[in-house]
Design a protein around this motif. Structure first.
Motif, PDB file in Angstrom:
ATOM      1  N   GLN A   1      78.366  35.273  72.235  1.00  0.00           N
ATOM      2  CA  GLN A   1      77.533  35.209  71.042  1.00  0.00           C
ATOM      3  C   GLN A   1      76.708  36.492  70.894  1.00  0.00           C
ATOM      4  N   ASN A   2      76.099  36.950  71.983  1.00  0.00           N
ATOM      5  CA  ASN A   2      75.315  38.181  71.936  1.00  0.00           C
ATOM      6  C   ASN A   2      76.199  39.381  71.627  1.00  0.00           C
ATOM      7  N   PHE A   3      77.409  39.384  72.203  1.00  0.00           N
ATOM      8  CA  PHE A   3      78.335  40.484  71.928  1.00  0.00           C
ATOM      9  C   PHE A   3      78.619  40.564  70.431  1.00  0.00           C
ATOM     10  N   TYR A   4      78.827  39.408  69.802  1.00  0.00           N
ATOM     11  CA  TYR A   4      79.107  39.382  68.363  1.00  0.00           C
ATOM     12  C   TYR A   4      77.928  39.968  67.586  1.00  0.00           C
ATOM     13  N   PHE A   5      76.726  39.451  67.849  1.00  0.00           N
ATOM     14  CA  PHE A   5      75.570  39.898  67.078  1.00  0.00           C
ATOM     15  C   PHE A   5      75.272  41.378  67.313  1.00  0.00           C
ATOM     16  N   LEU A   6      75.350  41.827  68.562  1.00  0.00           N
ATOM     17  CA  LEU A   6      75.052  43.229  68.864  1.00  0.00           C
ATOM     18  C   LEU A   6      76.087  44.162  68.247  1.00  0.00           C
ATOM     19  N   SER A   7      77.345  43.743  68.261  1.00  0.00           N
ATOM     20  CA  SER A   7      78.397  44.566  67.678  1.00  0.00           C
ATOM     21  C   SER A   7      78.225  44.685  66.166  1.00  0.00           C
ATOM     22  N   LYS A   8      77.859  43.587  65.519  1.00  0.00           N
ATOM     23  CA  LYS A   8      77.675  43.607  64.072  1.00  0.00           C
ATOM     24  C   LYS A   8      76.452  44.426  63.662  1.00  0.00           C
ATOM     25  N   LYS A   9      75.429  44.423  64.526  1.00  0.00           N
ATOM     26  CA  LYS A   9      74.193  45.105  64.181  1.00  0.00           C
ATOM     27  C   LYS A   9      74.204  46.575  64.581  1.00  0.00           C
TER      28      LYS A   9
ATOM     29  N   TRP B   1      82.855  31.960  69.028  1.00  0.00           N
ATOM     30  CA  TRP B   1      82.481  33.374  68.943  1.00  0.00           C
ATOM     31  C   TRP B   1      83.650  34.278  69.300  1.00  0.00           C
ATOM     32  N   ILE B   2      84.504  33.819  70.196  1.00  0.00           N
ATOM     33  CA  ILE B   2      85.729  34.572  70.489  1.00  0.00           C
ATOM     34  C   ILE B   2      86.568  34.688  69.218  1.00  0.00           C
ATOM     35  N   LEU B   3      86.693  33.567  68.485  1.00  0.00           N
ATOM     36  CA  LEU B   3      87.476  33.573  67.248  1.00  0.00           C
ATOM     37  C   LEU B   3      86.842  34.491  66.208  1.00  0.00           C
ATOM     38  N   LYS B   4      85.516  34.424  66.054  1.00  0.00           N
ATOM     39  CA  LYS B   4      84.853  35.296  65.078  1.00  0.00           C
ATOM     40  C   LYS B   4      85.037  36.766  65.454  1.00  0.00           C
ATOM     41  N   CYS B   5      84.949  37.082  66.738  1.00  0.00           N
ATOM     42  CA  CYS B   5      85.176  38.467  67.178  1.00  0.00           C
ATOM     43  C   CYS B   5      86.602  38.910  66.837  1.00  0.00           C
ATOM     44  N   GLN B   6      87.569  38.031  67.082  1.00  0.00           N
ATOM     45  CA  GLN B   6      88.969  38.365  66.792  1.00  0.00           C
ATOM     46  C   GLN B   6      89.180  38.556  65.293  1.00  0.00           C
ATOM     47  N   GLN B   7      88.611  37.661  64.489  1.00  0.00           N
ATOM     48  CA  GLN B   7      88.785  37.727  63.044  1.00  0.00           C
ATOM     49  C   GLN B   7      88.186  38.995  62.447  1.00  0.00           C
TER      50      GLN B   7
ATOM     51  N   GLY C   1      87.660  41.871  64.131  1.00  0.00           N
ATOM     52  CA  GLY C   1      88.098  43.088  64.802  1.00  0.00           C
ATOM     53  C   GLY C   1      87.116  43.639  65.811  1.00  0.00           C
ATOM     54  N   LEU C   2      86.260  42.786  66.349  1.00  0.00           N
ATOM     55  CA  LEU C   2      85.298  43.233  67.357  1.00  0.00           C
ATOM     56  C   LEU C   2      85.932  43.084  68.740  1.00  0.00           C
ATOM     57  N   THR C   3      86.303  44.187  69.336  1.00  0.00           N
ATOM     58  CA  THR C   3      86.986  44.147  70.628  1.00  0.00           C
ATOM     59  C   THR C   3      86.100  44.729  71.710  1.00  0.00           C
ATOM     60  N   GLY C   4      86.488  44.488  72.944  1.00  0.00           N
ATOM     61  CA  GLY C   4      85.764  45.032  74.081  1.00  0.00           C
ATOM     62  C   GLY C   4      84.933  44.006  74.808  1.00  0.00           C
ATOM     63  N   ALA C   5      84.963  42.758  74.337  1.00  0.00           N
ATOM     64  CA  ALA C   5      84.161  41.717  74.975  1.00  0.00           C
ATOM     65  C   ALA C   5      84.953  40.919  75.995  1.00  0.00           C
ATOM     66  N   GLU C   6      86.184  41.346  76.283  1.00  0.00           N
ATOM     67  CA  GLU C   6      87.043  40.553  77.150  1.00  0.00           C
ATOM     68  C   GLU C   6      86.415  40.315  78.521  1.00  0.00           C
ATOM     69  N   SER C   7      85.526  41.201  78.942  1.00  0.00           N
ATOM     70  CA  SER C   7      84.904  41.056  80.251  1.00  0.00           C
ATOM     71  C   SER C   7      83.763  40.050  80.248  1.00  0.00           C
ATOM     72  N   GLN C   8      83.345  39.598  79.072  1.00  0.00           N
ATOM     73  CA  GLN C   8      82.257  38.633  79.019  1.00  0.00           C
ATOM     74  C   GLN C   8      82.747  37.308  79.609  1.00  0.00           C
ATOM     75  N   ASP C   9      81.935  36.731  80.482  1.00  0.00           N
ATOM     76  CA  ASP C   9      82.414  35.566  81.218  1.00  0.00           C
ATOM     77  C   ASP C   9      81.650  34.285  80.909  1.00  0.00           C
ATOM     78  N   ASN C  10      80.772  34.302  79.891  1.00  0.00           N
ATOM     79  CA  ASN C  10      80.139  33.041  79.509  1.00  0.00           C
ATOM     80  C   ASN C  10      79.838  33.028  78.026  1.00  0.00           C
ATOM     81  N   ALA C  11      79.531  31.853  77.511  1.00  0.00           N
ATOM     82  CA  ALA C  11      79.398  31.666  76.066  1.00  0.00           C
ATOM     83  C   ALA C  11      78.270  32.499  75.483  1.00  0.00           C
ATOM     84  N   GLU C  12      77.131  32.565  76.189  1.00  0.00           N
ATOM     85  CA  GLU C  12      75.997  33.303  75.652  1.00  0.00           C
ATOM     86  C   GLU C  12      76.349  34.778  75.467  1.00  0.00           C
ATOM     87  N   ASN C  13      77.091  35.343  76.400  1.00  0.00           N
ATOM     88  CA  ASN C  13      77.473  36.746  76.282  1.00  0.00           C
ATOM     89  C   ASN C  13      78.364  36.983  75.069  1.00  0.00           C
TER      90      ASN C  13
END
Length: 251
Positions: free
Chosen positions: A68-76, A46-52, A54-66
């Protein structure tokens, strides 16, 4: 025959999986085998998908679930308020109160008004000489925010609205937003003070905002209500002007 997928280095497999649509990753790919499940449930993919994307701002997320949720919430992320600027007359808005001569839609800047800060906004709603209120109810599940996400992740619900008076008339403005359960019980609420704009004001547009967080499980709907009136009781539409309302669900 070439090498089997399971023999590929994990980093290569992650790059391959990152090219697959996110919904397919969760609903199909993670069911293929234990290795794929672990990769889809892990942070690296999910880090790679966010980078690919251009979804930024998730650097503070400290676990895998966050991640994944960051990706989906950002896209939606989108404005869940329909017809926020009056381009469709009063469609999608319920008239909670329609005092005086009722609601009206006008073109910016309007008489004794100012242009809106964004050139994308062309119209506004305006109130009359008695209280005018209108509301929308947002069904979060219908908008794609599933129950487990709202109950466990509890993403931020960000509310914004813009209001202004006309420079030759005083007016009042109020905003009320509620987070509701399945049975429409109020689980969290924000209510502004009654904002008074004096006569002979500068007619500038002002943004008001509130962010709901840590609101607990069970939220299924958002009730958004705003309104106002003029303070001179002049017949017509001299009350507060509102436009560009928004409700967004964010990481």
């Amino acid at each position: 025959p070439g090498p089997r997928m399971e023999s590929l280095p994990e980093a290569v497999l992650i790059r391959i999986l990152a090219s697959i649509p996110a919904v397919d990753l969760v609903l199909a790919c993670r069911l293929v085998c234990c290795q794929w499940k672990n990769l889809v449930d892990g942070a690296a993919l999910w880090i790679l998908k966010c980078q690919q994307e251009g979804l930024t701002g998730a650097e503070s997320q400290d676990n895998a679930e966050n991640w994944q949720n960051f990706y989906f919430l950002s896209k939606k992320k989108k404005n869940l308020i329909k017809n926020p600027c009056g381009e469709e007359d009063l469609q999608h808005w319920g008239e909670v109160e329609n005092g005086g001569d009722g609601w009206k839609i006008e073109e910016l800047p309007g008489d004794f008004g100012k242009e809106f800060p964004s050139e994308e906004v062309h119209k506004y709603f305006v109130t009359s000489y008695e209280w005018c209120r209108k509301a929308q109810v947002i069904d979060l599940r219908a908008e794609g925010y599933w129950e487990e996400l709202m109950d466990t992740t509890q993403p931020k619900v960000v509310v914004k609205d813009w209001y202004a008076g006309r420079s030759d008339a005083g007016c009042l403005y109020e905003l009320c937003v509620k987070l509701l359960s399945e049975n429409e019980d109020v689980l969290a609420e924000y209510k502004s003070e009654t904002i008074t704009i004096p006569q002979d004001n500068d007619a500038n547009w002002t943004e008001i905002s509130h962010t709901f967080s840590d609101y607990g499980p069970g939220v299924r709907f958002v009730w958004f209500e705003h309104g106002g009136q003029d303070t001179l009781f002049w017949k017509g539409w001299y009350g507060v002007r509102v436009t560009n309302s928004s409700v967004t669900v964010e990481p």
